[in-house]
Design a protein around this motif. Structure first.
Motif, PDB file in Angstrom:
ATOM      1  N   LEU A   1       0.820  -1.206   0.000  1.00  0.00           N
ATOM      2  CA  LEU A   1       0.000   0.000   0.000  1.00  0.00           C
ATOM      3  C   LEU A   1       0.860   1.266   0.000  1.00  0.00           C
ATOM      4  CD1 LEU A   1      -2.766  -0.962   2.617  1.00  0.00           C
ATOM      5  CD2 LEU A   1      -2.941  -0.954   0.110  1.00  0.00           C
ATOM      6  N   LEU A   2       2.139   1.099  -0.321  1.00  0.00           N
ATOM      7  CA  LEU A   2       3.065   2.232  -0.270  1.00  0.00           C
ATOM      8  C   LEU A   2       3.819   2.358  -1.591  1.00  0.00           C
ATOM      9  CD1 LEU A   2       4.581   4.443   1.399  1.00  0.00           C
ATOM     10  CD2 LEU A   2       6.190   2.642   2.087  1.00  0.00           C
ATOM     11  N   GLU A   3       3.745   3.538  -2.191  1.00  0.00           N
ATOM     12  CA  GLU A   3       4.592   3.842  -3.340  1.00  0.00           C
ATOM     13  C   GLU A   3       5.408   5.079  -3.013  1.00  0.00           C
ATOM     14  OE1 GLU A   3       2.739   4.869  -7.012  1.00  0.00           O
ATOM     15  OE2 GLU A   3       1.653   6.592  -6.198  1.00  0.00           O
ATOM     16  N   VAL A   4       6.630   5.121  -3.547  1.00  0.00           N
ATOM     17  CA  VAL A   4       7.530   6.250  -3.326  1.00  0.00           C
ATOM     18  C   VAL A   4       7.947   6.788  -4.688  1.00  0.00           C
ATOM     19  CG1 VAL A   4       9.725   7.008  -2.357  1.00  0.00           C
ATOM     20  CG2 VAL A   4       8.356   5.307  -1.136  1.00  0.00           C
ATOM     21  N   ILE A   5       7.780   8.093  -4.876  1.00  0.00           N
ATOM     22  CA  ILE A   5       8.133   8.744  -6.138  1.00  0.00           C
ATOM     23  C   ILE A   5       9.214   9.775  -5.841  1.00  0.00           C
ATOM     24  CG2 ILE A   5       7.297  10.097  -8.094  1.00  0.00           C
ATOM     25  CD1 ILE A   5       4.495   8.985  -7.483  1.00  0.00           C
ATOM     26  N   VAL A   6      10.417   9.516  -6.309  1.00  0.00           N
ATOM     27  CA  VAL A   6      11.525  10.454  -6.182  1.00  0.00           C
ATOM     28  C   VAL A   6      11.584  11.270  -7.473  1.00  0.00           C
ATOM     29  CG1 VAL A   6      14.012  10.722  -5.872  1.00  0.00           C
ATOM     30  CG2 VAL A   6      12.796   8.870  -4.698  1.00  0.00           C
ATOM     31  N   VAL A   7      11.591  12.587  -7.335  1.00  0.00           N
ATOM     32  CA  VAL A   7      11.636  13.476  -8.500  1.00  0.00           C
ATOM     33  C   VAL A   7      12.963  14.211  -8.489  1.00  0.00           C
ATOM     34  CG1 VAL A   7      10.477  15.297  -9.786  1.00  0.00           C
ATOM     35  CG2 VAL A   7       9.133  13.747  -8.352  1.00  0.00           C
ATOM     36  N   ASP A   8      13.836  13.846  -9.452  1.00  0.00           N
ATOM     37  CA  ASP A   8      15.129  14.502  -9.576  1.00  0.00           C
ATOM     38  C   ASP A   8      14.919  15.849 -10.264  1.00  0.00           C
ATOM     39  OD1 ASP A   8      17.675  15.360 -10.062  1.00  0.00           O
ATOM     40  OD2 ASP A   8      18.389  13.474 -10.923  1.00  0.00           O
ATOM     41  N   ASN A   9      15.220  16.924  -9.542  1.00  0.00           N
ATOM     42  CA  ASN A   9      14.962  18.269 -10.053  1.00  0.00           C
ATOM     43  C   ASN A   9      16.213  18.876 -10.711  1.00  0.00           C
ATOM     44  OD1 ASN A   9      13.812  21.422  -8.659  1.00  0.00           O
ATOM     45  ND2 ASN A   9      13.257  20.471 -10.576  1.00  0.00           N
TER      46      ASN A   9
ATOM     47  N   ARG B   1      20.268   8.568  -8.424  1.00  0.00           N
ATOM     48  CA  ARG B   1      19.981   7.159  -8.717  1.00  0.00           C
ATOM     49  C   ARG B   1      19.226   6.561  -7.535  1.00  0.00           C
ATOM     50  NH1 ARG B   1      23.077   4.765  -5.201  1.00  0.00           N
ATOM     51  NH2 ARG B   1      25.009   5.792  -4.524  1.00  0.00           N
ATOM     52  N   LEU B   2      18.563   5.482  -7.765  1.00  0.00           N
ATOM     53  CA  LEU B   2      17.873   4.771  -6.689  1.00  0.00           C
ATOM     54  C   LEU B   2      18.847   3.804  -6.039  1.00  0.00           C
ATOM     55  CD1 LEU B   2      14.351   3.985  -8.221  1.00  0.00           C
ATOM     56  CD2 LEU B   2      15.011   5.845  -6.684  1.00  0.00           C
ATOM     57  N   PRO B   3      19.022   3.894  -4.718  1.00  0.00           N
ATOM     58  CA  PRO B   3      19.958   2.993  -4.031  1.00  0.00           C
ATOM     59  C   PRO B   3      19.375   1.589  -3.891  1.00  0.00           C
ATOM     60  CG  PRO B   3      18.822   4.353  -2.436  1.00  0.00           C
ATOM     61  CD  PRO B   3      18.369   4.830  -3.786  1.00  0.00           C
ATOM     62  N   GLU B   4      20.199   0.702  -3.434  1.00  0.00           N
ATOM     63  CA  GLU B   4      19.761  -0.685  -3.272  1.00  0.00           C
ATOM     64  C   GLU B   4      18.717  -0.807  -2.166  1.00  0.00           C
ATOM     65  OE1 GLU B   4      21.697  -5.049  -2.125  1.00  0.00           O
ATOM     66  OE2 GLU B   4      23.002  -3.390  -2.741  1.00  0.00           O
ATOM     67  N   ILE B   5      18.917  -0.088  -1.067  1.00  0.00           N
ATOM     68  CA  ILE B   5      17.956  -0.155   0.050  1.00  0.00           C
ATOM     69  C   ILE B   5      16.878   0.893  -0.195  1.00  0.00           C
ATOM     70  CG2 ILE B   5      17.636   0.032   2.540  1.00  0.00           C
ATOM     71  CD1 ILE B   5      20.540  -0.752   2.901  1.00  0.00           C
ATOM     72  N   ARG B   6      15.705   0.458  -0.565  1.00  0.00           N
ATOM     73  CA  ARG B   6      14.580   1.356  -0.867  1.00  0.00           C
ATOM     74  C   ARG B   6      13.295   0.556  -0.804  1.00  0.00           C
ATOM     75  NH1 ARG B   6      16.838   0.161  -6.079  1.00  0.00           N
ATOM     76  NH2 ARG B   6      15.257  -0.727  -7.507  1.00  0.00           N
ATOM     77  N   PRO B   7      12.145   1.227  -0.657  1.00  0.00           N
ATOM     78  CA  PRO B   7      10.875   0.506  -0.693  1.00  0.00           C
ATOM     79  C   PRO B   7      10.668  -0.181  -2.040  1.00  0.00           C
ATOM     80  CG  PRO B   7      10.568   2.695   0.221  1.00  0.00           C
ATOM     81  CD  PRO B   7      11.958   2.648  -0.331  1.00  0.00           C
ATOM     82  N   ARG B   8       9.903  -1.240  -2.015  1.00  0.00           N
ATOM     83  CA  ARG B   8       9.697  -2.029  -3.229  1.00  0.00           C
ATOM     84  C   ARG B   8       9.067  -1.194  -4.348  1.00  0.00           C
ATOM     85  NH1 ARG B   8       7.000  -6.287  -1.060  1.00  0.00           N
ATOM     86  NH2 ARG B   8       4.945  -5.493  -1.588  1.00  0.00           N
ATOM     87  N   GLY B   9       8.079  -0.376  -4.015  1.00  0.00           N
ATOM     88  CA  GLY B   9       7.391   0.407  -5.035  1.00  0.00           C
ATOM     89  C   GLY B   9       7.960   1.797  -5.177  1.00  0.00           C
ATOM     90  N   THR B  10       9.234   1.900  -5.536  1.00  0.00           N
ATOM     91  CA  THR B  10       9.889   3.195  -5.668  1.00  0.00           C
ATOM     92  C   THR B  10      10.170   3.492  -7.140  1.00  0.00           C
ATOM     93  OG1 THR B  10      10.938   2.948  -3.502  1.00  0.00           O
ATOM     94  CG2 THR B  10      11.870   4.601  -4.979  1.00  0.00           C
ATOM     95  N   ARG B  11       9.843   4.726  -7.573  1.00  0.00           N
ATOM     96  CA  ARG B  11      10.103   5.171  -8.943  1.00  0.00           C
ATOM     97  C   ARG B  11      10.941   6.440  -8.909  1.00  0.00           C
ATOM     98  NH1 ARG B  11       4.628   6.294 -11.576  1.00  0.00           N
ATOM     99  NH2 ARG B  11       3.801   6.357  -9.436  1.00  0.00           N
ATOM    100  N   LEU B  12      11.730   6.632  -9.962  1.00  0.00           N
ATOM    101  CA  LEU B  12      12.539   7.834 -10.104  1.00  0.00           C
ATOM    102  C   LEU B  12      12.088   8.586 -11.346  1.00  0.00           C
ATOM    103  CD1 LEU B  12      14.942   9.644  -9.295  1.00  0.00           C
ATOM    104  CD2 LEU B  12      16.417   8.147 -10.670  1.00  0.00           C
TER     105      LEU B  12
END
Length: 552
Positions: free
Chosen positions: A57-65, A72-83
């Motif tokens: 039930l968790l998504e993470v959206i990283v926005v590179d400005n 970059r997305l590191p190895e340790i991150r939530p499963r539903g992470t997007r960049l």
């Protein structure tokens, strides 16, 4: 049934305890705008990877400005992470890109230098399951400890061992303490911070995206718009996170305030003390008046609009509604035009900056909307008195009785925008908005005659704005003069009190000296009396002794 929260009193809700057996169902979208500082972003994502809220039930959206080198997305991150990449500069644009891509029921803003404790997302989401119009804010602590490894963050149940000692978010904690947990604050939206706040996506649909023109102060402006959309603001001390290093405001508060105040003042009427000019206009006015141009003649509508504009409340705009797009640009016989009155109104107000022509009342960001029927004009301070009543009693609606006859009643209305927005969010089919507003904010009936409302033809002549301004300036000067005189007299009274105290002290000392002198005099008198008595007794003895002549 959706809870009906009165004002900002969220304490009527009972969220489940953290870690208890409750079943979440809402999806959370954590949006993280980021620029550089890869090592801090790694820690933020490590903290999110260890959350107690269900991963599905968790998504993470990283926005590179626009980072260089790119993030970059590191190895340790939530499963539903997007960049995502947002080339346009500015944190507001980065957040808007994340907001547009989010699929969750709740948007959780988080900065890329904030590390959440394990239950931080759960703490937010337990509130959002109770009502769809909440905005929740975490308690941040500002740490200057050396940065740990992401593995340490993800592997500990106690971030304090890594980031303490740290400073609290002092101004937020002070605001919460002064306002009984934010339940008595006139501006609870002030607590909305982009570093760690969340709100239901339905609120963002009503409030809109972040304003990219706000180079600073965008969190406060966004919070204000969430409030006008009907939000209730919840500070949760159990939703905790660590900010890596001091905030911008901590580093340079004076310059930050200078810039943010310049931008916020135009958009947030709630900060009235920043609007010091007596008559200028702002992007978002304090009051938006609505007048239906089709409900009266040209003369009646004009009298109402001009009457509203002529009052003492100048932080105000008028929306004049009518079928303006249907009017022909020119007529060969204008006097025979069946819509001549509308043509005249359009021409009369075309260049008045405080009047806008619209087909229907648009959504408003003004905290209050005034509805006045054509043919009625408020008194000089009628709108001001309505505002004072609504503010002092924290009301959602003030209705003004103008006239009453066999056909019904004629009324004006001052509506609080956030009250009616919240009512629209929770109203079930068939429920009346006024009833819901009364339940959550309260309503009140006022007498139109007392407020100076007059029908067409009976309204008092308008005051000359310049004369009124000069009168206000003169009155203010007189108030300042009298205030200074009062302070001067208070100082004089204090001086006299000190002088009286010294005199009282001197009088006491004088009495003591008199008493001492009296004692000395009494002692002298006693001594003198004894001497005299002894002398008289000696004389008496001499007189009574036998007298004999000696022979020569």
């Amino acid at each position: 049934m959706t809870p009906r929260i009165r004002g900002n009193d969220y304490t009527v809700l009972e969220p489940p305890a953290l870690g208890s057996a409750w079943t979440p169902s809402l999806r959370a979208s954590v949006v993280i705008p980021a620029y550089g500082a890869q090592e801090k972003l790694d820690l933020t994502l490590a903290g999110l990877a260890a959350q107690t809220y269900p991963a599905d039930l968790l998504e993470v959206i990283v926005v590179d400005n626009g980072s260089d080198p790119p993030l970059r997305l590191p190895e340790i991150r939530p499963r539903g992470t997007r960049l995502l990449v947002c080339e346009a500069p500015g944190r507001a644009r980065a957040r808007n890109a994340g907001l547009a891509a989010a699929t969750g029921d709740v948007i959780h803003w988080m900065d890329s230098d904030v590390v959440p404790e394990r239950a931080e997302v759960e703490a937010h989401m337990r509130w959002h399951h109770l009502a769809p119009y909440l905005s929740v804010t975490s308690y941040l602590r500002f740490s200057t400890a050396p940065l740990p490894d992401p593995e340490e963050v993800a592997g500990t149940d106690d971030l304090a061992t890594l980031f303490e000692p740290a400073e609290p978010h002092a101004w937020i904690e002070d605001l919460v303490a002064r306002s009984q947990g934010l339940t008595r604050s006139p501006r609870p939206f002030s607590i909305h911070i982009g570093g760690a706040s969340s709100a239901n996506v339905r609120l963002f649909e009503r409030a809109g995206a972040m304003d990219p023109d706000m180079i600073l102060g965008q969190d406060t402006e966004m919070g204000y718009r969430l409030a006008q959309a009907g939000a209730v603001f919840v500070p949760d001390p159990q939703a905790r996170a660590y900010h890596l290093g001091p905030s911008m405001r901590m580093r340079d508060s004076e310059r930050i305030n200078r810039v943010s105040h310049a931008l916020v003042t135009d958009r947030v009427p709630g900060y009235r003390w920043l609007r010091t000019h007596p008559s200028r206009q702002w992007k978002v006015p304090q009051v938006e008046a609505v007048v239906d141009a089709t409900a009266g003649s040209y003369d009646e509508v004009r009298a109402t609009v001009d009457g509203v504009l002529a009052g003492t409340v100048t932080d105000l705009a008028v929306v004049l509604t009518g079928p303006w797009d249907e009017l022909a640009p020119e007529q060969r016989a204008p006097l025979k035009d069946p819509r001549l009155d509308l043509v005249l109104l359009r021409a009369h107000y075309a260049h008045e900056g405080r009047v806008r022509l619209a087909a229907a009342p648009p959504d408003t960001l003004s905290p209050y909307r005034l509805r006045v029927p054509p043919g009625w004009s408020p008194g000089e301070d009628g709108v001001g008195a309505l505002l004072a009543t609504a503010r002092e009693r924290e009301l959602g609606l003030v209705s003004v009785l103008l006239a009453e006859d066999a056909e019904g009643i004629v009324t004006a209305r001052l509506e609080r925008t956030e009250a009616f927005a919240r009512a629209a969010l929770i109203a079930a089919e068939g429920e009346n908005a006024d009833d819901l507003v009364d339940e959550m904010f309260g309503t009140y009936w006022a007498d139109g005659e007392t407020l100076g409302f007059r029908p067409f033809g009976e309204a008092a002549p308008y005051l000359n704005p310049r004369a009124a301004y000069r009168a206000r300036v003169s009155a203010q000067a007189e108030v300042e003069r009298l205030t200074k005189e009062v302070e001067r007299l208070r100082g004089q009274v204090a001086k006299w009190r000190d002088e009286a105290g010294r005199w009282r002290k001197s009088a006491v000392e004088f009495r003591r000296e008199i008493g001492a002198l009296r004692k000395q005099i009494s002692a002298l008198r006693r001594t003198q009396g004894q001497s005299q008595s002894q002398g008289l007794r000696g004389i008496a003895r001499g007189l009574t002794r036998p007298f004999t002549f000696k022979k020569s």
